[in-house]
Design an enzyme around this catalytic site. Structure first.
Site, PDB file in Angstrom:
ATOM      1  N   ALA A 237       0.862  -1.186   0.000  1.00 13.13           N
ATOM      2  CA  ALA A 237       0.000   0.000   0.000  1.00 13.13           C
ATOM      3  C   ALA A 237       0.898   1.235   0.000  1.00 13.13           C
ATOM      4  O   ALA A 237       2.047   1.178   0.446  1.00 13.13           O
ATOM      5  CB  ALA A 237      -0.884  -0.012   1.244  1.00 13.13           C
TER       6      ALA A 237
ATOM      7  N   GLY B  29       0.550  -5.042   0.827  1.00 11.10           N
ATOM      8  CA  GLY B  29      -0.660  -5.099   0.003  1.00 11.10           C
ATOM      9  C   GLY B  29      -0.416  -5.725  -1.364  1.00 11.10           C
ATOM     10  O   GLY B  29      -1.343  -6.271  -1.970  1.00 11.10           O
TER      11      GLY B  29
ATOM     12  N   GLU C 240      -0.652  -9.308  -0.732  1.00 12.51           N
ATOM     13  CA  GLU C 240      -2.068  -9.591  -0.441  1.00 12.51           C
ATOM     14  C   GLU C 240      -2.928  -9.528  -1.697  1.00 12.51           C
ATOM     15  O   GLU C 240      -3.878 -10.301  -1.848  1.00 12.51           O
ATOM     16  CB  GLU C 240      -2.568  -8.606   0.628  1.00 12.51           C
ATOM     17  CG  GLU C 240      -1.885  -8.849   1.972  1.00 12.51           C
ATOM     18  CD  GLU C 240      -2.142  -7.739   2.975  1.00 12.51           C
ATOM     19  OE1 GLU C 240      -1.810  -6.571   2.684  1.00 12.51           O
ATOM     20  OE2 GLU C 240      -2.688  -8.035   4.047  1.00 12.51           O
TER      21      GLU C 240
ATOM     22  N   GLU D 293       4.598  -5.266   7.223  1.00 12.75           N
ATOM     23  CA  GLU D 293       3.815  -4.205   7.862  1.00 12.75           C
ATOM     24  C   GLU D 293       4.249  -3.912   9.297  1.00 12.75           C
ATOM     25  O   GLU D 293       4.159  -2.767   9.750  1.00 12.75           O
ATOM     26  CB  GLU D 293       2.313  -4.561   7.852  1.00 12.75           C
ATOM     27  CG  GLU D 293       1.641  -4.335   6.507  1.00 12.75           C
ATOM     28  CD  GLU D 293       1.698  -5.527   5.571  1.00 12.75           C
ATOM     29  OE1 GLU D 293       2.537  -6.437   5.799  1.00 12.75           O
ATOM     30  OE2 GLU D 293       0.914  -5.561   4.618  1.00 12.75           O
TER      31      GLU D 293
HETATM   32  N1  CO8 Z   1       4.585   3.232  -0.647  1.00 11.17           N
HETATM   33  C1  CO8 Z   1       4.977   4.398  -1.204  1.00 11.17           C
HETATM   34  N2  CO8 Z   1       6.129   4.526  -1.903  1.00 11.17           N
HETATM   35  C2  CO8 Z   1       6.882   3.433  -2.061  1.00 11.17           C
HETATM   36  C3  CO8 Z   1       6.527   2.182  -1.519  1.00 11.17           C
HETATM   37  C4  CO8 Z   1       5.311   2.107  -0.791  1.00 11.17           C
HETATM   38  N3  CO8 Z   1       4.864   0.941  -0.270  1.00 11.17           N
HETATM   39  N4  CO8 Z   1       7.489   1.291  -1.824  1.00 11.17           N
HETATM   40  C5  CO8 Z   1       8.411   1.956  -2.545  1.00 11.17           C
HETATM   41  N5  CO8 Z   1       8.051   3.236  -2.690  1.00 11.17           N
HETATM   42  C6  CO8 Z   1       8.781   4.306  -3.397  1.00 11.17           C
HETATM   43  C7  CO8 Z   1       9.953   4.791  -2.584  1.00 11.17           C
HETATM   44  O1  CO8 Z   1       9.538   5.744  -1.617  1.00 11.17           O
HETATM   45  C8  CO8 Z   1      10.829   5.377  -3.663  1.00 11.17           C
HETATM   46  O2  CO8 Z   1      10.326   6.633  -4.017  1.00 11.17           O
HETATM   47  P1  CO8 Z   1      11.355   7.888  -4.177  1.00 11.17           P
HETATM   48  O3  CO8 Z   1      12.259   7.488  -5.302  1.00 11.17           O
HETATM   49  O4  CO8 Z   1      10.444   9.027  -4.509  1.00 11.17           O
HETATM   50  O5  CO8 Z   1      12.061   8.022  -2.883  1.00 11.17           O
HETATM   51  C9  CO8 Z   1      10.592   4.455  -4.847  1.00 11.17           C
HETATM   52  O6  CO8 Z   1       9.356   3.785  -4.581  1.00 11.17           O
HETATM   53  C10 CO8 Z   1      11.663   3.390  -5.017  1.00 11.17           C
HETATM   54  O7  CO8 Z   1      11.792   2.722  -3.772  1.00 11.17           O
HETATM   55  P2  CO8 Z   1      13.222   2.566  -3.020  1.00 11.17           P
HETATM   56  O8  CO8 Z   1      14.112   3.703  -3.339  1.00 11.17           O
HETATM   57  O9  CO8 Z   1      12.940   2.305  -1.575  1.00 11.17           O
HETATM   58  O10 CO8 Z   1      13.775   1.250  -3.761  1.00 11.17           O
HETATM   59  P3  CO8 Z   1      14.747   0.141  -3.159  1.00 11.17           P
HETATM   60  O11 CO8 Z   1      15.121  -0.732  -4.300  1.00 11.17           O
HETATM   61  O12 CO8 Z   1      15.831   0.767  -2.361  1.00 11.17           O
HETATM   62  O13 CO8 Z   1      13.825  -0.693  -2.123  1.00 11.17           O
HETATM   63  C11 CO8 Z   1      11.833  -1.839  -1.416  1.00 11.17           C
HETATM   64  C12 CO8 Z   1      12.735  -1.407  -2.591  1.00 11.17           C
HETATM   65  C13 CO8 Z   1      12.600  -2.840  -0.526  1.00 11.17           C
HETATM   66  C14 CO8 Z   1      10.597  -2.489  -1.989  1.00 11.17           C
HETATM   67  C15 CO8 Z   1      11.481  -0.580  -0.560  1.00 11.17           C
HETATM   68  O14 CO8 Z   1      10.977   0.409  -1.431  1.00 11.17           O
HETATM   69  C16 CO8 Z   1      10.442  -0.834   0.493  1.00 11.17           C
HETATM   70  O15 CO8 Z   1      10.768  -1.380   1.537  1.00 11.17           O
HETATM   71  N6  CO8 Z   1       9.188  -0.423   0.251  1.00 11.17           N
HETATM   72  C17 CO8 Z   1       8.110  -0.515   1.228  1.00 11.17           C
HETATM   73  C18 CO8 Z   1       7.625  -1.949   1.359  1.00 11.17           C
HETATM   74  C19 CO8 Z   1       6.558  -2.043   2.430  1.00 11.17           C
HETATM   75  O16 CO8 Z   1       6.789  -1.807   3.587  1.00 11.17           O
HETATM   76  N7  CO8 Z   1       5.345  -2.425   2.025  1.00 11.17           N
HETATM   77  C20 CO8 Z   1       4.204  -2.575   2.918  1.00 11.17           C
HETATM   78  C21 CO8 Z   1       3.390  -1.315   2.901  1.00 11.17           C
HETATM   79  S1  CO8 Z   1       2.069  -1.347   4.104  1.00 11.17           S
HETATM   80  C22 CO8 Z   1       0.871  -2.284   3.366  1.00 11.17           C
HETATM   81  O17 CO8 Z   1       1.028  -2.748   2.256  1.00 11.17           O
HETATM   82  C23 CO8 Z   1      -0.390  -2.480   4.153  1.00 11.17           C
HETATM   83  C24 CO8 Z   1      -1.448  -3.209   3.331  1.00 11.17           C
HETATM   84  C25 CO8 Z   1      -2.854  -2.958   3.885  1.00 11.17           C
HETATM   85  C26 CO8 Z   1      -3.329  -1.562   3.517  1.00 11.17           C
HETATM   86  C27 CO8 Z   1      -4.793  -1.371   3.491  1.00 11.17           C
HETATM   87  C28 CO8 Z   1      -5.157  -0.112   2.693  1.00 11.17           C
HETATM   88  C29 CO8 Z   1      -6.578   0.218   2.749  1.00 11.17           C
END
Ligand code: CO8
Length: 257
Positions: A65, A108, A111, A131
């Site tokens: 998400a 997400g 999921e 998460e």
């Molecule tokens: N949300 C927003 N932006 C994101 C997300 C995300 N989940 N994942 C990556 N991005 C963005 C980064 O902020 C970055 O943007 P910018 O260049 O502007 O800084 C760009 O994508 C590239 O990401 P990274 O620079 O971090 O790339 P890396 O190769 O270094 O890392 C990863 C890749 C490991 C995937 C890392 O981006 C990461 O850890 N992302 C987050 C993963 C995460 O925690 N996901 C779970 C989110 S919570 C969730 O999904 C809850 C679900 C239920 C929600 C219910 C909704 C109603």
């Protein structure tokens, strides 16, 4: 609806939905979720579509998400949040759904894949529910669908530690249906989807309902439901055609009736 965060196309009887927010690794913001649900509903309403493939980019199926969109929300705002409603629609889609996953399928994103009927993974895919590292728990079915897919101990390990599974580990655990080399993902998804779409559509609906019942009911209730659906299919032309084709040693030609 005009889509900005996904691409949609059709090949024969297969509908394709490609998540397309590359700069955010396909993070699921409200707009993307609404668009995915809308596209899936449009395909679902089309008798000419017998399978829907959901895919992302080589680097990410979806990295979860959208954290920047939800970080400042209150608990009440999240309860009322539109992505939950959109996913409710998505999980009621009758047409078989195939997730073709390359790269990150996190939170997400994982999921969303788990909401699909078949999960095809590139050997580069990784699946995780991180998460708890963000101070929340999975919110789109991770604690429920993942546990049913791979069992409590492995799901608890993934959720409590945040550890991701490689594609091979995910296949061994039962999270994914098949793993293919990354370069073959699209072709393999296409082959699987065409196979699924070549079956009788009402029979595929029935199979999907029965599979869903296995996750939502006890064994006795599920077996009764399956038996009832099985018998009811003998009212279809496609059942007559399927069995006649076998006896006449020729391929079946289904009319989806
Ligand atoms: N949300 C927003 N932006 C994101 C997300 C995300 N989940 N994942 C990556 N991005 C963005 C980064 O902020 C970055 O943007 P910018 O260049 O502007 O800084 C760009 O994508 C590239 O990401 P990274 O620079 O971090 O790339 P890396 O190769 O270094 O890392 C990863 C890749 C490991 C995937 C890392 O981006 C990461 O850890 N992302 C987050 C993963 C995460 O925690 N996901 C779970 C989110 S919570 C969730 O999904 C809850 C679900 C239920 C929600 C219910 C909704 C109603």
């Amino acid at each position: 609806m005009t889509y900005e965060t996904i691409r949609v196309s059709t090949t024969g009887r297969v509908g394709w939905i490609t998540l397309d927010r590359p700069r955010a690794l396909n993070a699921l913001n409200s707009q993307l979720v609404t668009e995915v649900a809308d596209a899936a509903e449009q395909f679902d309403a089309d008798e000419g579509i017998g399978a829907i493939v959901i895919t992302g980019s080589e680097r990410a199926f979806a990295a979860g998400a959208d954290i920047s969109e939800m970080s400042g929300k209150t608990s009440v705002e999240m309860t009322l949040s539109s992505p939950f409603a959109a996913f409710e629609h998505f999980t009621r889609v009758r047409t078989p759904l195939i997730a073709a996953v390359s790269g990150y399928a996190l939170g997400g994103g994982c999921e969303l894949a788990l909401m699909c009927d078949i999960i095809l993974a590139a050997d580069t895919a990784s699946f995780g529910l991180p998460e708890l590292t963000l101070g929340v728990i999975p919110g789109l079915g991770g604690t429920q669908r993942l546990t049913r897919a791979i069992g409590l101990p492995k799901a608890a390990d993934m959720i409590l530690t945040g550890r991701s599974l490689s594609a091979d580990e995910a296949e061994r655990a039962g999270l994914v249906s098949r793993v293919v080399p990354a370069a073959e993902l699209e072709g393999a998804a296409s082959t699987i989807a065409e196979t699924v779409a070549s079956r009788s559509l009402p029979v595929a609906y029935a199979a999907k309902e029965a599979l869903r019942a296995s996750q939502e009911s006890g064994l006795g209730e599920g077996l009764r439901f399956e038996r009832h659906v099985f018998a009811s299919l003998f009212s279809l032309d496609d059942q007559k055609e399927g069995m006649a084709a076998f006896l006449e040693k020729r391929p079946a030609v289904f009319q989806h009736r």
